[in-house]
Design a protein around this motif. Structure first.
Motif, mmCIF file in Angstrom:
data_model
loop_
_atom_site.group_PDB
_atom_site.id
_atom_site.type_symbol
_atom_site.label_atom_id
_atom_site.label_comp_id
_atom_site.label_asym_id
_atom_site.label_seq_id
_atom_site.Cartn_x
_atom_site.Cartn_y
_atom_site.Cartn_z
ATOM 1 N N PRO A 104 0.840 -1.128 0.057
ATOM 2 C CA PRO A 104 -0.014 0.077 0.104
ATOM 3 C C PRO A 104 0.809 1.244 0.078
ATOM 4 C CG PRO A 104 -0.658 -1.742 1.590
ATOM 5 C CD PRO A 104 0.457 -2.123 1.063
ATOM 6 N N VAL A 105 1.932 1.173 0.755
ATOM 7 C CA VAL A 105 2.809 2.533 0.605
ATOM 8 C C VAL A 105 3.409 2.770 -0.597
ATOM 9 C CG1 VAL A 105 5.058 1.314 1.598
ATOM 10 C CG2 VAL A 105 4.511 3.505 2.075
ATOM 11 N N ASP A 106 3.772 1.689 -1.360
ATOM 12 C CA ASP A 106 4.391 1.854 -2.701
ATOM 13 C C ASP A 106 3.225 2.339 -3.734
ATOM 14 O OD1 ASP A 106 6.924 1.096 -2.038
ATOM 15 O OD2 ASP A 106 6.379 -0.898 -2.575
ATOM 16 N N VAL A 112 1.071 9.574 -5.916
ATOM 17 C CA VAL A 112 1.351 10.911 -5.247
ATOM 18 C C VAL A 112 2.497 11.256 -6.545
ATOM 19 C CG1 VAL A 112 2.457 12.442 -3.739
ATOM 20 C CG2 VAL A 112 0.909 10.751 -3.410
ATOM 21 N N ALA A 113 3.193 10.410 -7.133
ATOM 22 C CA ALA A 113 4.306 10.752 -8.010
ATOM 23 C C ALA A 113 3.980 11.154 -9.157
ATOM 24 C CB ALA A 113 5.456 9.653 -8.316
ATOM 25 N N LYS A 114 2.799 10.448 -9.573
ATOM 26 C CA LYS A 114 1.978 10.521 -10.947
ATOM 27 C C LYS A 114 1.177 11.788 -10.804
ATOM 28 C CE LYS A 114 -1.186 8.534 -14.198
ATOM 29 N NZ LYS A 114 -2.034 7.332 -14.338
ATOM 30 N N ASN A 115 0.325 12.221 -9.659
ATOM 31 C CA ASN A 115 -0.842 13.107 -9.657
ATOM 32 C C ASN A 115 -0.581 14.202 -8.631
ATOM 33 O OD1 ASN A 115 -2.151 11.759 -11.429
ATOM 34 N ND2 ASN A 115 -2.725 10.365 -9.624
ATOM 35 N N ALA A 123 6.368 15.475 1.018
ATOM 36 C CA ALA A 123 6.126 15.046 2.253
ATOM 37 C C ALA A 123 5.758 13.500 1.973
ATOM 38 C CB ALA A 123 4.813 15.706 2.407
ATOM 39 N N ILE A 124 5.393 13.095 0.990
ATOM 40 C CA ILE A 124 5.352 11.632 0.879
ATOM 41 C C ILE A 124 6.397 10.822 0.842
ATOM 42 C CG2 ILE A 124 4.364 9.758 -0.911
ATOM 43 C CD1 ILE A 124 2.209 11.261 0.697
ATOM 44 N N GLY A 125 7.589 11.566 0.444
ATOM 45 C CA GLY A 125 8.721 10.909 0.842
ATOM 46 C C GLY A 125 9.197 10.593 2.072
ATOM 47 N N HIS A 126 8.321 10.974 3.074
ATOM 48 C CA HIS A 126 8.889 10.545 4.460
ATOM 49 C C HIS A 126 7.463 9.517 4.948
ATOM 50 C CE1 HIS A 126 11.444 13.790 5.437
ATOM 51 N NE2 HIS A 126 10.802 14.576 4.422
ATOM 52 N N VAL A 127 6.955 9.064 4.155
ATOM 53 C CA VAL A 127 5.849 7.831 4.749
ATOM 54 C C VAL A 127 6.593 6.684 4.758
ATOM 55 C CG1 VAL A 127 3.923 6.833 4.000
ATOM 56 C CG2 VAL A 127 4.001 9.172 3.691
ATOM 57 N N THR A 128 6.539 5.951 5.659
ATOM 58 C CA THR A 128 7.146 4.585 5.789
ATOM 59 C C THR A 128 6.196 3.642 5.679
ATOM 60 O OG1 THR A 128 7.109 4.726 8.259
ATOM 61 C CG2 THR A 128 9.011 5.555 7.268
ATOM 62 N N GLY A 161 1.795 16.496 7.752
ATOM 63 C CA GLY A 161 0.963 15.532 8.178
ATOM 64 C C GLY A 161 -0.413 15.740 7.517
ATOM 65 N N LYS A 162 -0.698 17.098 7.599
ATOM 66 C CA LYS A 162 -2.267 17.360 7.034
ATOM 67 C C LYS A 162 -2.088 17.538 5.512
ATOM 68 C CE LYS A 162 -5.694 19.067 9.309
ATOM 69 N NZ LYS A 162 -6.685 18.170 9.657
ATOM 70 N N LEU A 163 -1.051 17.695 4.823
ATOM 71 C CA LEU A 163 -0.797 17.304 3.298
ATOM 72 C C LEU A 163 -0.976 16.032 2.993
ATOM 73 C CD1 LEU A 163 -0.084 19.391 0.959
ATOM 74 C CD2 LEU A 163 2.204 18.941 1.200
ATOM 75 N N ILE A 164 -0.380 15.006 3.833
ATOM 76 C CA ILE A 164 -0.439 13.867 3.554
ATOM 77 C C ILE A 164 -1.933 13.381 3.623
ATOM 78 C CG2 ILE A 164 0.333 11.421 4.182
ATOM 79 C CD1 ILE A 164 2.963 12.858 5.255
ATOM 80 N N ALA A 165 -2.603 13.671 4.593
ATOM 81 C CA ALA A 165 -3.795 13.415 4.993
ATOM 82 C C ALA A 165 -4.776 13.701 3.726
ATOM 83 C CB ALA A 165 -4.489 14.062 6.193
ATOM 84 N N SER A 166 -4.578 14.924 3.155
ATOM 85 C CA SER A 166 -5.142 15.693 1.930
ATOM 86 C C SER A 166 -4.867 14.620 0.793
ATOM 87 C CB SER A 166 -4.818 17.053 2.066
ATOM 88 O OG SER A 166 -5.360 17.573 0.905
ATOM 89 N N VAL A 167 -3.611 14.270 0.723
ATOM 90 C CA VAL A 167 -3.467 13.626 -0.697
ATOM 91 C C VAL A 167 -4.034 12.251 -0.555
ATOM 92 C CG1 VAL A 167 -1.151 13.099 -0.086
ATOM 93 C CG2 VAL A 167 -1.739 13.495 -2.465
ATOM 94 N N PHE A 168 -4.092 11.651 0.558
ATOM 95 C CA PHE A 168 -4.539 10.420 0.705
ATOM 96 C C PHE A 168 -6.070 10.413 0.265
ATOM 97 C CE2 PHE A 168 -6.751 6.895 2.900
ATOM 98 C CZ PHE A 168 -5.842 5.817 2.556
ATOM 99 N N ALA A 169 -6.834 11.629 0.862
ATOM 100 C CA ALA A 169 -8.154 11.589 0.382
ATOM 101 C C ALA A 169 -8.515 11.595 -1.008
ATOM 102 C CB ALA A 169 -8.845 13.004 0.975
ATOM 103 N N ASP A 170 -7.379 12.290 -1.573
ATOM 104 C CA ASP A 170 -7.460 12.186 -3.185
ATOM 105 C C ASP A 170 -7.344 10.772 -3.829
ATOM 106 O OD1 ASP A 170 -7.605 14.871 -3.373
ATOM 107 O OD2 ASP A 170 -5.621 15.402 -3.593
ATOM 108 N N TRP A 171 -6.508 9.946 -3.173
ATOM 109 C CA TRP A 171 -5.978 8.506 -3.720
ATOM 110 C C TRP A 171 -7.273 7.748 -3.365
ATOM 111 C CZ3 TRP A 171 -3.500 4.510 -0.771
ATOM 112 C CH2 TRP A 171 -3.016 3.284 -1.551
#
Length: 194
Positions: A104-106, A112-115, A123-128, A161-171
């Motif tokens: 799921p992380v990949d 995010v790399a595409k969109n 920010a996504i570069g810090h997701v583990t 963290g808020k940016l990651i939550a926002s982009v996750f909602a896009d995904w």
């Protein structure tokens, strides 16, 4: 003794007379043959389902091959090739698309790399780790995203963290989803709906 025989007859199946004003309970109902065997509507239906499952598992020998599964004819040599040069039909590329087997992380990082924007990509570069993104039922979906940031909600990385939550909602979309972003120590960094 004669009176006693009149009150309590010795013949089987007869009940002694009841005194006046006493209610006699009705005799018990006789059970049908199916009830005696323990088969009711549910049991009979279950037996039919079980028979159907067994028949499907045995697989009818005369049944047509299912779509997507090659039959015996699929292993025949291809036209234009000699009989000895033919490859079997199962010789497909063993490598599947990475998105289908990626973690799921990949998958999230690839989305995010595409969109994503430059800030979102940073920010996504810090997701583990992404946990719970695959099991969604639109009732109460909960996803946890772990990062290597530090400081929790009051730290310097709360905006990422808020940016990651926002982009996750896009995904991913859910009728009732909550995504929680954690820092390296397991403290909540941010959260949001998706």
């Amino acid at each position: 003794m004669n009176q006693m025989n009149q009150q309590y007859p010795d013949q089987p199946g007869q009940q002694p007379p009841m005194p006046a004003g006493v209610y006699a309970p009705p005799p018990p109902k006789k059970k049908s043959a199916a009830a005696k065997a323990g088969i009711g509507c549910g049991g009979a239906f279950g037996a039919l389902v079980l028979i159907g499952i067994i028949a499907a598992a045995m697989g009818g020998g005369d049944a047509e091959p299912q779509a997507g599964k090659p039959g015996k004819a699929a292993t025949a040599p291809a036209k234009g090739k000699a009989h000895g040069d033919a490859e079997p039909a199962e010789a497909e590329p063993k490598e599947k698309p990475k998105a289908a087997h990626a973690s799921p992380v990949d998958q999230f990082k690839a989305f995010v790399a595409k969109n994503g924007s430059a800030n979102e990509k940073a920010a996504i570069g810090h997701v583990t780790k992404v946990q719970g993104a695959e099991e969604q039922n639109d009732i109460l979906d909960s996803v946890d995203i772990y990062t290597d940031f530090t400081g929790g909600m009051v730290g310097p990385h709360q905006s990422e963290g808020k940016l990651i939550a926002s982009v996750f909602a896009d995904w991913k979309q859910s009728k009732n989803g909550l995504v929680t972003i954690y820092d390296a120590k397991g403290e909540i960094l941010s959260n949001g709906n998706f």
